[in-house]
Design a protein around this motif. Structure first.
Motif, PDB file in Angstrom:
ATOM      1  N   GLN A  63      15.071 -11.326 -25.731  1.00  0.00           N
ATOM      2  CA  GLN A  63      15.415  -9.937 -26.061  1.00  0.00           C
ATOM      3  C   GLN A  63      16.614  -9.886 -27.001  1.00  0.00           C
ATOM      4  O   GLN A  63      17.475 -10.759 -26.974  1.00  0.00           O
ATOM      5  CB  GLN A  63      15.832  -9.177 -24.792  1.00  0.00           C
ATOM      6  N   GLY A  96      11.817  -6.674 -27.035  1.00  0.00           N
ATOM      7  CA  GLY A  96      11.210  -7.961 -26.735  1.00  0.00           C
ATOM      8  C   GLY A  96      10.807  -8.636 -28.037  1.00  0.00           C
ATOM      9  O   GLY A  96       9.963  -8.144 -28.779  1.00  0.00           O
ATOM     10  N   GLU A 124      17.529  -9.813 -17.415  1.00  0.00           N
ATOM     11  CA  GLU A 124      17.825  -8.837 -18.471  1.00  0.00           C
ATOM     12  C   GLU A 124      19.310  -8.966 -18.775  1.00  0.00           C
ATOM     13  O   GLU A 124      20.027  -9.687 -18.067  1.00  0.00           O
ATOM     14  CB  GLU A 124      17.462  -7.418 -18.028  1.00  0.00           C
ATOM     15  N   ALA A 176      16.848  -2.556 -25.239  1.00  0.00           N
ATOM     16  CA  ALA A 176      16.507  -3.955 -25.483  1.00  0.00           C
ATOM     17  C   ALA A 176      15.119  -4.033 -26.084  1.00  0.00           C
ATOM     18  O   ALA A 176      14.245  -3.238 -25.738  1.00  0.00           O
ATOM     19  CB  ALA A 176      16.546  -4.745 -24.177  1.00  0.00           C
ATOM     20  N   CYS A 225      10.197  -1.986 -27.281  1.00  0.00           N
ATOM     21  CA  CYS A 225      11.629  -1.711 -27.229  1.00  0.00           C
ATOM     22  C   CYS A 225      11.852  -0.564 -26.246  1.00  0.00           C
ATOM     23  O   CYS A 225      11.093   0.401 -26.255  1.00  0.00           O
ATOM     24  CB  CYS A 225      12.098  -1.319 -28.631  1.00  0.00           C
TER      25      CYS A 225
END
Ligand code: ATP
Ligand code: MG
Length: 425
Positions: free
Chosen positions: A129, A309, A85, A307, A284
């Motif tokens: 992302q 996807g 991430e 974030a 999200c």
């Protein structure tokens, strides 16, 4: 014997040119949208020290326990990890370069993330992302702004089937109180807990509420609620976020079970979900992480981020039928004959000077076979030059889609005519 063909790593996808066009369009849209809120791009390495993610995400989380691609640098023995991430790396970079010294920062990044998950629709081992982080901001207006931003992006993209869930995780003291009650409750039902939950009972019980195991849902529904332990500051913060959302008529649902899979969150958390993508319905997700900067070694500063996807977002767009065919080419230039070949190459450059997107046929072949390539190229027009046309300083323009007449035009008027026809649509 010939070599067997090699395949990509399972769960890591090629994005082929037809699909990549959609990605480019999406990335352009997203960039404009982020610019319009004053967010600035930052780019971090894909590899970080393993310790960063352990410290930021938390030891007892799905990501750190079982999803990280970690390895030892064979040259110096460093423990490294492919980023699962972006928030941890972003915060690391902000601290390392002292970006919060003068002013808070609105930042974004995009790119691949890596998690060793079981590949399935909407869940990959390399996925992408867009991450958005506001660092050095403590007030609820930022939480609300980020949610409003998302709502604007869905409108811009034409997405309809997404709904907003929000929750507050309160502050550390409230979570501690809640944690004790939660452990006491779960201990009573120890034999109903699955393996993950049993392991987390004393290390990270809040995570148990995030479990996707259907067999545990009833137990989770009856668990003590963090909401009942909140202190006044956190309540006021949450109310302020909601009042801004209401002012902007953003529809939301409070989901007290929304806890998020990473340890660093506090106060506001939110997820945008859809029921059109099966089990992988969160497109999200984000929230506030006021303690993280200090936890990674920076001066204490509040922050909030989210974030989304990209794979899930794009498949939702496709599911909703919102994807229009995107043409990458204006002109496919067909040519045959010595004079024509030479002229076509000059003509292609002239058309590009005029801003047109031109593929110049290469590899020879009959007019018929070249026209077939033009047809399947997605170009709006075929432009045909034979030696007769070349001699006369002309070319034949043939629309490839819709109706419209074939035209013979002088070389000098081609660019202008094509541009005019494209503007007319
Ligand atoms: P999930 O609950 O689906 O595992 P998560 O809570 O682990 O998601 P986050 O870490 O919050 O996900 O990541 C933000 C977004 O990134 C998710 O909402 C999702 O859209 C996307 N995402 C997360 N993991 C994957 C994955 N393995 N493949 C594709 N997209 C993903
Ligand atoms: Mg996950």
């Amino acid at each position: 014997m010939s070599n067997p063909p090699l395949q990509a790593v399972r769960g890591m996808n090629d994005i082929l040119p037809d699909e990549a066009r959609l990605w480019l369009w999406f990335e352009d849209t997203v960039r404009e949208w982020l610019d319009s809120y004053g967010y600035r791009n930052i780019r971090m390495p894909l590899v970080e020290p393993t310790a960063l993610f352990k410290r930021a995400i938390g030891e007892v989380t799905d990501i750190v326990e079982k999803e990280m691609y970690s390895f030892e640098d064979s040259l110096n023995g460093d423990q490294l990890t492919l980023r699962p991430e972006g928030t941890a790396s972003c915060v690391r970079a902000v601290i390392q370069h002292n970006l919060l010294y003068n002013a808070p920062q609105r930042l974004y990044y995009s790119g691949p993330m890596f998690r060793h998950e079981r590949p399935q629709k909407g869940r990959y081992r390399q996925f992408h992302q867009i991450g958005v982080e506001a660092l050095g901001y403590a007030d609820p207006d930022i939480d609300a702004e980020q949610i409003l931003m998302c709502a604007r992006l869905w409108r811009k993209l034409g997405l309809r089937d997404v709904t907003l869930q929000i929750n507050t995780l309160g502050d550390a003291a409230a979570r501690k109180q809640h944690r004790e009650k939660l452990i006491a409750y779960l201990e009573q039902y120890a034999d109903l807990l699955d393996e993950d939950a049993r392991r987390r009972l004393h290390t990270n019980p809040l995570r148990i509420l995030d479990s996707k195991n259907p067999a545990m849902q009833e137990l989770i529904t009856g668990a003590p609620k963090l909401m009942d332990e909140l202190h006044e500051d956190a309540i006021l913060h949450f109310e302020a976020v909601q009042s801004i959302l209401k002012q902007h008529e953003v529809v939301y649902e409070i989901n007290p079970r929304l806890v998020r899979g990473l340890d660093y969150y506090n106060r506001t958390v939110f997820e945008w979900v859809t029921d059109r993508l099966g089990a992988q319905g969160t497109i999200c997700a984000g929230g506030r992480y006021d303690g993280l900067i200090e936890q990674i070694g920076g001066k204490p500063a509040a922050a909030c981020g989210f974030a989304m996807g990209i794979e899930r977002l794009l498949s939702l767009l496709q599911e909703e039928g919102e994807v229009k065919p995107l043409s990458a080419l204006d002109v496919y230039l067909v040519h045959q004959g010595e004079l024509a070949d030479a002229m076509a190459s000059v003509l292609a450059e002239q058309l590009r000077d005029a801003g047109l997107r031109v593929a110049l046929h290469s590899g020879g072949g009959s007019f018929k076979s070249q026209m077939k390539k033009a047809d399947s190229s997605s170009a709006r027009f075929a432009l045909i030059v034979g030696d007769d046309e070349a001699q006369a300083g002309q070319a034949t323009l043939k629309p490839l889609r819709g109706d419209g007449e074939q035209l013979k035009l002088a070389q000098a008027e081609l660019a202008q005519t094509i541009n005019k026809m494209i503007k007319k649509g």
